[in-house]
Design a protein around this motif. Structure first.
Motif, PDB file in Angstrom:
ATOM      1  N   ALA A  88       0.863  -1.180   0.000  1.00 53.81           N
ATOM      2  CA  ALA A  88       0.000   0.000   0.000  1.00 53.81           C
ATOM      3  C   ALA A  88       0.896   1.224   0.000  1.00 53.81           C
ATOM      4  O   ALA A  88       2.002   1.200   0.547  1.00 53.81           O
ATOM      5  CB  ALA A  88      -0.890  -0.025   1.234  1.00 53.81           C
ATOM      6  N   ARG A  89       0.421   2.315  -0.615  1.00 57.43           N
ATOM      7  CA  ARG A  89       1.253   3.521  -0.698  1.00 57.43           C
ATOM      8  C   ARG A  89       0.464   4.747  -0.240  1.00 57.43           C
ATOM      9  O   ARG A  89      -0.611   5.033  -0.761  1.00 57.43           O
ATOM     10  CB  ARG A  89       1.765   3.721  -2.124  1.00 57.43           C
ATOM     11  N   ILE A  90       1.057   5.466   0.704  1.00 61.41           N
ATOM     12  CA  ILE A  90       0.486   6.691   1.245  1.00 61.41           C
ATOM     13  C   ILE A  90       1.519   7.802   1.088  1.00 61.41           C
ATOM     14  O   ILE A  90       2.706   7.597   1.356  1.00 61.41           O
ATOM     15  CB  ILE A  90       0.123   6.519   2.734  1.00 61.41           C
ATOM     16  N   LEU A  91       1.060   8.968   0.648  1.00 60.15           N
ATOM     17  CA  LEU A  91       1.918  10.133   0.490  1.00 60.15           C
ATOM     18  C   LEU A  91       1.434  11.239   1.424  1.00 60.15           C
ATOM     19  O   LEU A  91       0.239  11.501   1.493  1.00 60.15           O
ATOM     20  CB  LEU A  91       1.878  10.625  -0.957  1.00 60.15           C
ATOM     21  N   THR A  92       2.355  11.871   2.147  1.00 56.77           N
ATOM     22  CA  THR A  92       1.999  13.023   2.966  1.00 56.77           C
ATOM     23  C   THR A  92       2.676  14.267   2.386  1.00 56.77           C
ATOM     24  O   THR A  92       3.788  14.187   1.864  1.00 56.77           O
ATOM     25  CB  THR A  92       2.423  12.824   4.441  1.00 56.77           C
ATOM     26  N   VAL A  93       1.982  15.399   2.479  1.00 59.42           N
ATOM     27  CA  VAL A  93       2.444  16.609   1.786  1.00 59.42           C
ATOM     28  C   VAL A  93       2.273  17.837   2.675  1.00 59.42           C
ATOM     29  O   VAL A  93       1.241  18.016   3.325  1.00 59.42           O
ATOM     30  CB  VAL A  93       1.655  16.824   0.469  1.00 59.42           C
ATOM     31  N   CYS A  94       3.307  18.678   2.699  1.00 60.58           N
ATOM     32  CA  CYS A  94       3.187  20.018   3.269  1.00 60.58           C
ATOM     33  C   CYS A  94       3.924  20.981   2.341  1.00 60.58           C
ATOM     34  O   CYS A  94       4.004  20.722   1.133  1.00 60.58           O
ATOM     35  CB  CYS A  94       3.691  20.077   4.711  1.00 60.58           C
ATOM     36  N   THR A  95       4.478  22.048   2.856  1.00 55.67           N
ATOM     37  CA  THR A  95       5.144  23.032   1.991  1.00 55.67           C
ATOM     38  C   THR A  95       6.630  22.714   1.817  1.00 55.67           C
ATOM     39  O   THR A  95       7.070  22.294   0.755  1.00 55.67           O
ATOM     40  CB  THR A  95       4.957  24.455   2.535  1.00 55.67           C
ATOM     41  N   GLY A  96       7.397  22.870   2.882  1.00 52.06           N
ATOM     42  CA  GLY A  96       8.841  22.684   2.765  1.00 52.06           C
ATOM     43  C   GLY A  96       9.302  21.255   2.882  1.00 52.06           C
ATOM     44  O   GLY A  96      10.449  20.941   2.560  1.00 52.06           O
ATOM     45  N   ASN A  97       8.440  20.363   3.376  1.00 47.93           N
ATOM     46  CA  ASN A  97       8.770  18.952   3.583  1.00 47.93           C
ATOM     47  C   ASN A  97       9.908  18.789   4.590  1.00 47.93           C
ATOM     48  O   ASN A  97      10.757  17.910   4.450  1.00 47.93           O
ATOM     49  CB  ASN A  97       9.109  18.264   2.264  1.00 47.93           C
ATOM     50  N   VAL A  98       9.878  19.639   5.626  1.00 43.69           N
ATOM     51  CA  VAL A  98      10.879  19.498   6.679  1.00 43.69           C
ATOM     52  C   VAL A  98      10.268  19.488   8.088  1.00 43.69           C
ATOM     53  O   VAL A  98      10.977  19.240   9.063  1.00 43.69           O
ATOM     54  CB  VAL A  98      11.955  20.616   6.606  1.00 43.69           C
ATOM     55  N   CYS A  99       8.964  19.753   8.198  1.00 39.00           N
ATOM     56  CA  CYS A  99       8.314  19.774   9.518  1.00 39.00           C
ATOM     57  C   CYS A  99       7.094  18.853   9.548  1.00 39.00           C
ATOM     58  O   CYS A  99       7.143  17.750  10.089  1.00 39.00           O
ATOM     59  CB  CYS A  99       7.890  21.196   9.894  1.00 39.00           C
ATOM     60  N   ARG A 100       5.996  19.323   8.965  1.00 38.14           N
ATOM     61  CA  ARG A 100       4.724  18.625   9.115  1.00 38.14           C
ATOM     62  C   ARG A 100       4.649  17.299   8.374  1.00 38.14           C
ATOM     63  O   ARG A 100       4.328  16.259   8.975  1.00 38.14           O
ATOM     64  CB  ARG A 100       3.577  19.547   8.664  1.00 38.14           C
ATOM     65  N   SER A 101       4.918  17.309   7.079  1.00 38.91           N
ATOM     66  CA  SER A 101       4.740  16.063   6.318  1.00 38.91           C
ATOM     67  C   SER A 101       5.729  14.968   6.720  1.00 38.91           C
ATOM     68  O   SER A 101       5.334  13.798   6.785  1.00 38.91           O
ATOM     69  CB  SER A 101       4.770  16.321   4.810  1.00 38.91           C
ATOM     70  N   PRO A 102       7.005  15.274   7.031  1.00 36.12           N
ATOM     71  CA  PRO A 102       7.860  14.181   7.503  1.00 36.12           C
ATOM     72  C   PRO A 102       7.444  13.664   8.877  1.00 36.12           C
ATOM     73  O   PRO A 102       7.562  12.458   9.147  1.00 36.12           O
ATOM     74  CB  PRO A 102       9.267  14.787   7.526  1.00 36.12           C
ATOM     75  N   TYR A 103       6.941  14.557   9.725  1.00 39.26           N
ATOM     76  CA  TYR A 103       6.445  14.109  11.034  1.00 39.26           C
ATOM     77  C   TYR A 103       5.291  13.132  10.843  1.00 39.26           C
ATOM     78  O   TYR A 103       5.276  12.040  11.424  1.00 39.26           O
ATOM     79  CB  TYR A 103       6.002  15.316  11.863  1.00 39.26           C
ATOM     80  N   ILE A 104       4.329  13.517  10.004  1.00 41.34           N
ATOM     81  CA  ILE A 104       3.179  12.635   9.743  1.00 41.34           C
ATOM     82  C   ILE A 104       3.630  11.348   9.074  1.00 41.34           C
ATOM     83  O   ILE A 104       3.191  10.242   9.435  1.00 41.34           O
ATOM     84  CB  ILE A 104       2.126  13.361   8.884  1.00 41.34           C
ATOM     85  N   GLU A 105       4.524  11.474   8.100  1.00 41.11           N
ATOM     86  CA  GLU A 105       5.036  10.289   7.398  1.00 41.11           C
ATOM     87  C   GLU A 105       5.619   9.259   8.364  1.00 41.11           C
ATOM     88  O   GLU A 105       5.243   8.078   8.352  1.00 41.11           O
ATOM     89  CB  GLU A 105       6.122  10.707   6.409  1.00 41.11           C
ATOM     90  N   ARG A 106       6.554   9.721   9.197  1.00 37.02           N
ATOM     91  CA  ARG A 106       7.265   8.778  10.054  1.00 37.02           C
ATOM     92  C   ARG A 106       6.391   8.241  11.184  1.00 37.02           C
ATOM     93  O   ARG A 106       6.568   7.100  11.619  1.00 37.02           O
ATOM     94  CB  ARG A 106       8.538   9.432  10.600  1.00 37.02           C
ATOM     95  N   ARG A 107       5.436   9.037  11.659  1.00 40.70           N
ATOM     96  CA  ARG A 107       4.505   8.524  12.668  1.00 40.70           C
ATOM     97  C   ARG A 107       3.616   7.444  12.067  1.00 40.70           C
ATOM     98  O   ARG A 107       3.400   6.386  12.672  1.00 40.70           O
ATOM     99  CB  ARG A 107       3.659   9.665  13.244  1.00 40.70           C
ATOM    100  N   LEU A 108       3.087   7.713  10.879  1.00 40.48           N
ATOM    101  CA  LEU A 108       2.266   6.702  10.216  1.00 40.48           C
ATOM    102  C   LEU A 108       3.064   5.440   9.935  1.00 40.48           C
ATOM    103  O   LEU A 108       2.594   4.319  10.179  1.00 40.48           O
ATOM    104  CB  LEU A 108       1.689   7.255   8.912  1.00 40.48           C
TER     105      LEU A 108
END
Length: 201
Positions: free
Chosen positions: A5-25
């Motif tokens: 399965a593939r999930i993508l998370t997205v924010c603006t700079g890809n250094v705060c929100r989306s990597p946090y969500i990515e790694r928690r998931l």
């Protein structure tokens, strides 16, 4: 092994929100489905390409049970969106930006906090049978989309995860709290929470 399965998370700079969500998931889904069953990745609409995760986000990720020392930011592409079964964005503005990049994906793009609210409307006995993670995600994405419009939407200020980039530590605390508050319902419908598999056939 079946295709993940593939999930993508997205924010603006890809250094705060989306990597946090990515790694928690990724951490929680690895525990639920086994390593390799689900691939969670992230990207930014204005990515600081190759930058490491912001230290204040990284420290909060570690406390929550994730790891991101090896993380490097990357820019979103049409191909990344088209390959993802589910795209989780930090804000509704990101949803618009991602859908313009690949309009066919609109029904499977959700702001995290909107997704959590939609997930609340999914009963445990509506969840699919536990086969592969990829098959589960296909069914759940359609199920979640069917819940749109059944409840009043969140107010705009409630729907977005705050951007802590170059902000104080209190803003990073707010970001992580907003994400963590949304995760239980999101993880439940992704097969990693209470009630997951209740509809097993």
């Amino acid at each position: 092994m079946s295709e993940p399965a593939r999930i993508l998370t997205v924010c603006t700079g890809n250094v705060c929100r989306s990597p946090y969500i990515e790694r928690r998931l990724q951490h929680e889904l690895d525990r639920a489905w086994g390593p390799g069953a689900v691939e969670v990745s992230s990207a930014g609409t204005g990515a600081l390409v190759d930058a490491a995760m912001e230290p204040d986000a990284l420290s909060r990720l570690g406390v929550a049970g994730g790891a991101g020392e090896d993380f490097r930011a990357r820019a979103i592409t049409r191909e990344l969106v088209s390959d993802a079964q589910l795209v989780i964005v930090a804000t509704r503005d990101h949803r618009g930006a991602v859908s313009r990049l690949y309009p066919r994906a609109l029904s499977r793009i959700h702001a995290l906090r909107d997704l959590a609210q939609l997930a609340e409307g999914v009963a445990d006995d509506e969840l699919p049978g536990r086969t592969s993670a990829r098959a589960w995600l296909d069914e759940v994405v359609s199920l979640i989309a069917s819940k749109r419009g059944l409840r009043p939407p969140l107010e705009p200020r409630e729907a977005d995860v705050v951007d802590p980039f170059r902000q104080g530590r209190d803003v990073f605390d707010t970001m992580s709290t907003q994400v963590e508050d949304a995760l239980p319902q999101v993880l439940r419908v992704l097969g990693a929470g209470a009630g997951a598999g209740a509809g097993s056939r």
